[in-house]
Design a protein around this motif. Structure first.
Motif, short mmCIF file in Angstrom:
data_model
loop_
_atom_site.label_atom_id
_atom_site.label_comp_id
_atom_site.label_asym_id
_atom_site.label_seq_id
_atom_site.Cartn_x
_atom_site.Cartn_y
_atom_site.Cartn_z
N GLU A 1 0.86 -1.18 0.00
CA GLU A 1 0.00 0.00 0.00
C GLU A 1 0.89 1.23 0.00
N THR A 2 0.35 2.33 -0.44
CA THR A 2 1.11 3.57 -0.46
C THR A 2 0.38 4.62 0.36
N SER A 3 1.15 5.48 0.98
CA SER A 3 0.53 6.60 1.69
C SER A 3 0.51 7.85 0.81
N LEU A 4 0.99 7.72 -0.43
CA LEU A 4 0.96 8.86 -1.35
C LEU A 4 -0.45 9.17 -1.82
N ILE A 5 -1.26 8.14 -2.00
CA ILE A 5 -2.64 8.29 -2.45
C ILE A 5 -3.39 7.02 -2.04
N ARG A 6 -4.57 7.18 -1.50
CA ARG A 6 -5.31 6.03 -0.95
C ARG A 6 -6.74 5.97 -1.48
N VAL A 7 -7.24 4.77 -1.66
CA VAL A 7 -8.65 4.58 -2.01
C VAL A 7 -9.50 5.22 -0.92
N GLY A 8 -10.49 5.97 -1.33
CA GLY A 8 -11.38 6.64 -0.39
C GLY A 8 -10.93 8.04 -0.01
N GLU A 9 -9.69 8.39 -0.33
CA GLU A 9 -9.19 9.74 -0.03
C GLU A 9 -10.01 10.77 -0.81
N THR A 10 -10.29 11.89 -0.18
CA THR A 10 -11.09 12.93 -0.82
C THR A 10 -10.40 14.29 -0.70
#
Length: 155
Positions: free
Chosen positions: A9-18
């Motif tokens: 997983e990455t903390s650069l961009i995440r599913v659900g991020e808005t």
């Protein structure tokens, strides 16, 4: 080719991020943007022509709203305020216009990350984002979908 990053997983961009922003276009904003982009449609600057037309008043060009939407997503996903330097490329956007945007309406611009996957060929994370521009407490005026490429930058 599958790398360790491909399954991490990455903390650069995440599913659900808005990300979200409020905007409001004045009549002058609408007329100026239309003039600067070569859009001579009188619905963007001529009050009398706009009153005779279907919507009855000055409306923003579709490209004005979508430019603000793309600006929001580009700013949010290229940020480094969380200590992680990123590089962002906007690869593709598609928009559908559902209702006019009138002068002085408060619009909520909103994007949500739908999917994220590692792309070894591009060396970064491909993200699909869903967006909308909605009149405050009402209906969506514009809906959109985009593809982003997000890469971490080594310090």
């Amino acid at each position: 080719m599958n790398t360790p990053l491909a399954t991490a997983e990455t903390s650069l961009i995440r599913v659900g991020e808005t990300c979200e922003r409020l905007v409001r276009f004045t009549r002058d904003d609408i007329a100026t943007f239309a003039r600067l982009t070569g859009d001579s449609n009188p619905l963007h600057h001529d009050t009398q022509a706009a009153q005779r037309a279907r919507h009855g008043e000055i409306i923003a060009s579709g490209q004005q709203t979508t430019a603000m939407m793309i600006g929001l997503v580009a700013s949010h996903f290229s940020r480094d305020d969380d200590g992680q330097a990123r590089e962002l490329l906007c690869l593709n956007f598609n928009f559908a216009f559902k209702a006019p945007v009138f002068a002085e309406q408060e619009l909520v611009l909103h994007w949500r990350v739908a999917t994220v996957e590692w792309n070894a060929t591009l060396g970064g994370w491909l993200a699909h984002v869903d967006g909308r521009a909605t009149v405050r407490h009402a209906h969506p005026c514009v809906i959109g979908r985009g593809t982003l490429l997000v890469k971490g930058i080594d310090a």
